[in-house]
Design a protein around this motif. Sequence first.
Motif, mmCIF file in Angstrom:
data_model
loop_
_atom_site.group_PDB
_atom_site.id
_atom_site.type_symbol
_atom_site.label_atom_id
_atom_site.label_comp_id
_atom_site.label_asym_id
_atom_site.label_seq_id
_atom_site.Cartn_x
_atom_site.Cartn_y
_atom_site.Cartn_z
ATOM 1 N N GLY A 105 31.961 71.867 59.306
ATOM 2 C CA GLY A 105 31.596 71.588 57.912
ATOM 3 C C GLY A 105 30.468 72.469 57.423
ATOM 4 O O GLY A 105 30.500 72.992 56.303
ATOM 5 N N THR A 109 31.079 75.294 54.435
ATOM 6 C CA THR A 109 30.336 75.038 53.197
ATOM 7 C C THR A 109 29.456 76.225 52.843
ATOM 8 O O THR A 109 29.371 76.626 51.671
ATOM 9 N N THR A 115 37.784 73.184 50.390
ATOM 10 C CA THR A 115 39.027 72.541 50.838
ATOM 11 C C THR A 115 39.585 73.325 52.022
ATOM 12 O O THR A 115 39.730 74.546 51.936
ATOM 13 N N ASN A 138 31.453 67.573 54.129
ATOM 14 C CA ASN A 138 31.460 68.436 52.935
ATOM 15 C C ASN A 138 32.790 69.059 52.550
ATOM 16 O O ASN A 138 32.786 69.953 51.693
ATOM 17 N N LEU A 139 33.899 68.629 53.102
ATOM 18 C CA LEU A 139 35.163 69.282 52.774
ATOM 19 C C LEU A 139 36.205 68.277 52.282
ATOM 20 O O LEU A 139 36.105 67.085 52.569
ATOM 21 N N ASP A 140 37.197 68.752 51.542
ATOM 22 C CA ASP A 140 38.440 68.016 51.334
ATOM 23 C C ASP A 140 39.434 68.558 52.353
ATOM 24 O O ASP A 140 39.603 69.783 52.465
ATOM 25 N N SER A 519 33.626 64.064 54.287
ATOM 26 C CA SER A 519 34.840 64.790 53.926
ATOM 27 C C SER A 519 35.914 63.814 53.451
ATOM 28 O O SER A 519 35.976 62.668 53.888
#
Length: 576
Positions: A105, A109, A115, A138-140, A519
Motif C-alpha cells: 500500500g 500510494t 486502484t 490506501n487502495l481500491d 483499502s
Amino acid sequence: MMEYTLKNGIVFDPANNINGDMMDIHVRDGFIVEDVTSSAKTIDVTGKLVMPGGVDAHSHIAGPKLSVGRIYRPEDIRRGIKPPVKGKVQGFEAGFSLPTCPTIGYRYTKMGYTTVTEAAVPPLEAKHAHEEINSIPNLDIPTLTLFGNNWFMLKFVKENNIEDLTLFISKWLKLAKGYGVKIVNPCGSEAWGWGRNVHGIDDPEDNWNVTGREVIRALCMANENLALPHSIHVHTNDLGHPGNYETTLKTFDCIKDIKKNPNVERNQVMHSTHLQFHAYDGTNWRDVTSAADKIIDYINKHDHVTGDIGQVTFDETTTMTADAPMEYDLYKLTGLKWANKDIEVETASGLIPTIYSSRSPVGAFQWAVGLEFLYGIKDPWKIVLTTDSPNGGPFIRYPKIISWLMSNEKLNDMLDNEVHSWATRRTTLAEYDREYSWNEIATITRASPAKILGLTDRGHLGVGAKADISVYDIDVNDFDATRKCNSPIVEEKLLNSLYTIKDGEILVKDGEITKLVGSRHVWTNVCGLEDKEEELINRIKPDFNRFYTIKYENYGVSDHYLECENRVDVKPGCDI
C-alpha cells in the motif's frame, strides 16, 4: 463538507481530451465537481504534472501465493527494509518482489496509484486474499476469480450448458467477492493435478475431454450474458514456450464472433494478459525469435481484444502463477528452488525465483519483446503498462519503464551499451523511434486500464468522477523527458508523488505518506438471478460436498471479511 481546488496544474486527462492544459481541478466530498464555494481551500500546483490516480489492471498483491512466496524466499523479504520514522504515519517496510501487505500500500500510494487489481484468486482461498487486502492500506482492490480449471465449469462446458455456467459464474463471484473472470492455462492446471499439461488451445484435458478453446468460448459467452463490467481476463496456454505465438493468435481468434453485451462500456470481449510471455517464435531457446510483430498486427486490426504487457525489468524477482505446469518447466530449466500448490477442484499454482539480467540472452530478449508491444500497438487505449508484478519485475519499476518509453535516446543507449545483443538480433525493437508523450503515459496507466476493467468512475477527472488524483513535482513545460540525462529524474519523481489524492483525501504530500485508510474490496454483484442461483446450488451441492474437503456452508467469503467494500451491482442484459 470538504472542498478544495488544485490550482493551475498541467492536466493530462485522456478520457476527456485534456492534453496538457493548465487548469483547476475542483474537489468536494470525494468527487470531482464543476465548481466549489468561495470558502474552499486552494492547493497551488502551478505548472506541475496532474493526472488521474493510477490504475493497475494486473498485479499480484494478495492471497496464498504471496504468503507461500514470503515463507520460501526470506532473502527477498529482507530486501528493502525501512524502519518506521517516529512521528510519521507510515510503518515498517520490507520486501522487494514480495513486499509485506502494508508495504504494498505504501509503495503504490507514493507512486500515485489508487486502484490495483489482484489478478488471480482461487475461490477456495478467497478468504485469505480478502484478509490480506484488509492489511493493505490506501487502495481500491478488485479481485479476479479463477475459473479456467474449475471442475463445475468443466462439467458445464462438457455438457455445452451455458445457462448453468452463467448462473455458476454469477453465484461464485458472490461467494468469492470477486470482480471478474480469470482464466489461466485453461485445462492445463487441471491436467497438472494428474502430472500432465495441455499443449495448445485444442489439446483436450484427458479426464474431461474438454479443450481450452471450449473453455474460453463458454466463459466468454457467460461473461457477456451477465454483462460483467470487465471482459474475461485470459492467460493463454503455452506461456513462455518458443513457438507459443500461434496459440496466442488462435486464442484471440476463437472468440471474435462473440458480441459484447450492449450494456457494458468496454470495447473488448477478451483481455489478454502479460502479452510479452506469449509472443515467441522458434522451436526452442536456441532458435527463439520474437513474434510480437504478428500479435501487434492482429491487435492493431481488431477491437475485440486488449492486452497488458508483463514487462521485464532486469531484476531478481519471484515468478508466481496459477499456471503450475509452466512453473515446473521453469524449475526443470533452471534448477532453482520451486514451490507448488494445488487448490482442490479449482486450480494449481507454483512459484520460482528468476533473475532477468540485461547481459543474458534470454533476459534481454524478453525485455525487448515487451517494449515491442508498447511501441508497436498504435492505439494506447488497447494496452496497459504492467510488469505482471512480480513476474516480470516488481511494480515499483513502472517509473523506470516510463523513463524508457519517453526517451529514444535512453533506449538506444541501453541497446548499444547495456543489454545483450539478442535484444536487437532476435527482435524488431531497434526499428522503433517512437517516444511516448505524457498524454500517452496517462492513457496506458490510467484511462485505458479503467475502461478495460469497466471502472467508469475513475481513470479520468471529469465532473462526477472519484477524486483520485496524482500530482508530480515535474514542471511539464520546462522539462524534457526525451533527454537521457533526465531519465533518472523521471523515475524519482514518479516514484514519489507530490500529492496522491484518493476519494478527495490527501494520502501523500511531498513524497511522504500523510494518511492511511482502509483499502476497499471491489466486487461484482449480479442482480436478479438469486432464485435461479439457489436452484443451481441445490442441484450441485451433493457433488460439491463430495469433491471438496470442506462443506459448502463454510465455503464463501462472509461479509465481515470486507471491512470496506465497493459493490458493483449489475443486471444481466438478456434472459438467462
